[in-house]
Design an enzyme around this catalytic site. Structure first.
Site, short mmCIF file in Angstrom:
data_model
loop_
_atom_site.label_atom_id
_atom_site.label_comp_id
_atom_site.label_asym_id
_atom_site.label_seq_id
_atom_site.Cartn_x
_atom_site.Cartn_y
_atom_site.Cartn_z
N TYR B 288 10.20 -3.10 0.00
CA TYR B 288 9.02 -3.44 -0.81
C TYR B 288 9.07 -4.90 -1.28
CZ TYR B 288 5.46 -2.49 -4.42
OH TYR B 288 4.33 -2.46 -5.20
N TYR B 339 -1.23 -4.68 1.26
CA TYR B 339 -0.54 -4.18 0.07
C TYR B 339 -1.15 -2.84 -0.32
CZ TYR B 339 1.51 -4.16 -4.62
OH TYR B 339 2.20 -3.84 -5.75
#
Lengths: 142, 386
Positions: B288, B339
């Site tokens: 991430y 995202y």
């Protein structure tokens, strides 16, 4: 003295945990009466021994810059005229382990670095809603 | 023995620049789920569970109705934080299926920030900031980028890491996105010079250290190995999952013990122990990156390298492309693909095991996803080849 981000900038809503920090006009950190550990932010229970007798202890008001981030992109319209500005993490003399967030008032953002020694200064502010007087801790490089 | 549940299918909506989705957030979410179920070759009506994370707005009852589900037997979400729970959502699905509470569970994330406001933007700030924000807002500390910057700056200082390490991580995401037609940064490659010339958001993060904000949805279907046997694609086993509750959160994270780092260490220990493998066994990594700094810290805290070796570990294209030393964020990740709060990383990790990534690493046996950044609880999921 005008506040770093102007007198209209956000203030903290006072509560039993932050009232000492934001009104005392000196640097105070919560300490456990039983085991002596300092904890910041304050809590109802000591995170080390789970004691519930906790007091605010006055520190010298000096400290050391532990980290710095220079903000160029304002995420709030109220900060547009203040970029770039530096946010610092300051370790507090006399309260081992406790760090505070703040700004440095007497240096340009590019002249602030980890390891610099700093001393607390206090910005007066008023909570228009409650009438409370605040003294918001800030920092100057010594 | 844990590790019975498998991922039978993955799906996503088209990804959009924030605010450009012609479809509603709920429509995007339904599309991603429908495609994941189609990919698996399962009957949509037989989905019997939904899991998500982080205040997901598209709630399971509404989904169950819209998707024509026969019976909803499992609905759950991971509390708190941000994209740190992307892998924990898979863990919830795994728990439901492995525990026998449901047998076809969809894990997903859907968002249209153009319709609901930007994620990570301080909300509800009146003149007086409450609670945790009260300690930060008076000093202009308002965003995740700024918080991650304070940790990253100190970590770089302590371990002698230069800006090039952050640049190399960003370049890898952009390079991998060039291979992925779904990626919003596809067709927009990035050079080292452009990186360094880009404006600062908050030092040490340039513009290209930060993921963009997007609209879209991604989903996977988790089911039993028995059910997966008859499906058109072989299921990808969930070998191990972990959630790690960093000991401190919010303003606590800036205290002395926690400032120089983030909270990946306990997630790392948990996942290695559960799976009985070590970092060097991982063939491909999805990590991430809301910002590049947390990637750098996670690599060291999870044991891929020592803190002082991070810069060398990521240098010279070591993370770039299918033949990288450690193939990383092979879809482009949060920065390069889209995202979707990290859930697109889960889809990509599954594809790597199936062998149908657009940036396919060779002979993938172990494919790891790490949710992040350093907000507790962190999470990780490790997929393996059947």
């Amino acid at each position: 003295m005008a506040r770093h981000f102007g007198d209209d900038w956000l203030i903290p809503a006072l509560d039993p945990f932050n009232e000492s920090w934001f009104t005392a006009g000196k640097i105070t950190v919560q300490s456990c009466d039983d085991c002596g550990v300092f904890q910041h932010p304050p809590e109802d229970v000591c995170g080390s021994c789970q004691g519930t007798a906790l007091s605010f202890v006055e520190c010298s008001g000096e400290g050391t810059v532990e980290s710095v981030a220079v903000v160029h992109h304002p995420v709030h319209p109220g900060l547009s005229d203040h970029c770039p500005y530096a946010i610092v993490v300051v370790s507090l003399d006399g309260a081992p382990g406790a760090n505070a967030i703040g700004n440095i008032l007497n240096r340009d953002p590019g002249d602030i670095s980890i390891g610099q020694r700093v001393r607390a200064v206090f910005e007066p502010a008023k909570d228009a809603k409650t009438g409370a007087d605040l003294l918001i801790p800030q920092w100057e490089v010594v | 023995m844990h590790g019975q549940a498998v991922v039978a299918g993955v799906g996503e909506s088209t990804y959009y620049v924030r605010g450009r989705s012609p479809d509603s957030e709920f429509q995007l979410t339904c599309t991603a789920i429908r495609r994941a179920v189609e990919d698996a070759g399962l009957d949509l009506a037989k989905v019997d569970g939904f899991v998500s994370y982080m205040d997901q707005r598209n709630d399971p009852l509404r989904l169950a109705h819209a998707l024509g589900i026969d019976e909803l037997r499992w609905s759950n979400t991971c509390w708190a934080g941000g994209g740190n729970n992307a892998a924990a959502a898979v863990q919830l699905a795994d728990a439901a299926v492995s525990g026998g509470y449901a047998d076809t569970v969809v894990a997903f994330r859907g968002l249209a920030q153009g319709q609901f406001g930007r994620f990570g933007r301080p909300r509800g700030l009146s003149n007086a900031a409450q609670g945790d924000m009260g300690w930060k807002a008076p000093y202009g500390l308002l965003s995740p980028a700024q918080e991650c910057a304070l940790h990253t700056a100190r970590y770089m200082h302590d371990h002698g890491i230069s800006q090039e390490a952050l640049c190399d991580i960003s370049l890898a995401c952009y390079a991998n996105a060039q291979l992925n037609p779904r990626a919003l940064r596809n067709g927009r490659p990035l050079t080292r010079e452009e990186y360094h010339e880009s404006r600062w958001i908050v030092e040490p993060f340039h513009l290209f250290d930060c993921c963009p904000e997007n609209d879209g949805a991604a989903a996977i279907v988790v089911t039993t190995p028995e059910r997966a046997k008859d499906l058109k694609k072989s299921g990808v086993p969930i070998l191990a999952c972990a959630q790690g509750l960093g000991p401190k959160y919010g303003f606590h994270a800036f205290q002395e013990k926690y400032l120089s780092g983030m909270f990946y260490g306990n997630v790392g220990e948990a996942i290695w122990q559960r799976a009985g493998v070590k970092p060097s066994d991982v063939d491909v990594l999805q990590l991430y990156e809301n910002f590049t700094g947390p990637v750098m810290i996670a690599l060291a805290e999870m044991g891929f390298c020592e803190p002082g070796e991070v810069e060398a570990f990521v240098a010279n294209g070591a993370l770039e492309g299918p033949n990288a030393k450690l193939p990383f964020n092979t879809s482009g990740g949060n920065i390069g693909e889209a995202y979707i709060h990290g859930f697109e990383l889960v889809n990509e990790a599954v594809r790597q095991v199936r062998g149908d990534s657009t940036c396919q690493a060779k002979d993938v046996e172990l494919s790891l996803v790490v949710g992040g950044p350093g907000y507790a609880p962190g999470s990780a999921v490790l997929f393996n080849r059947a």
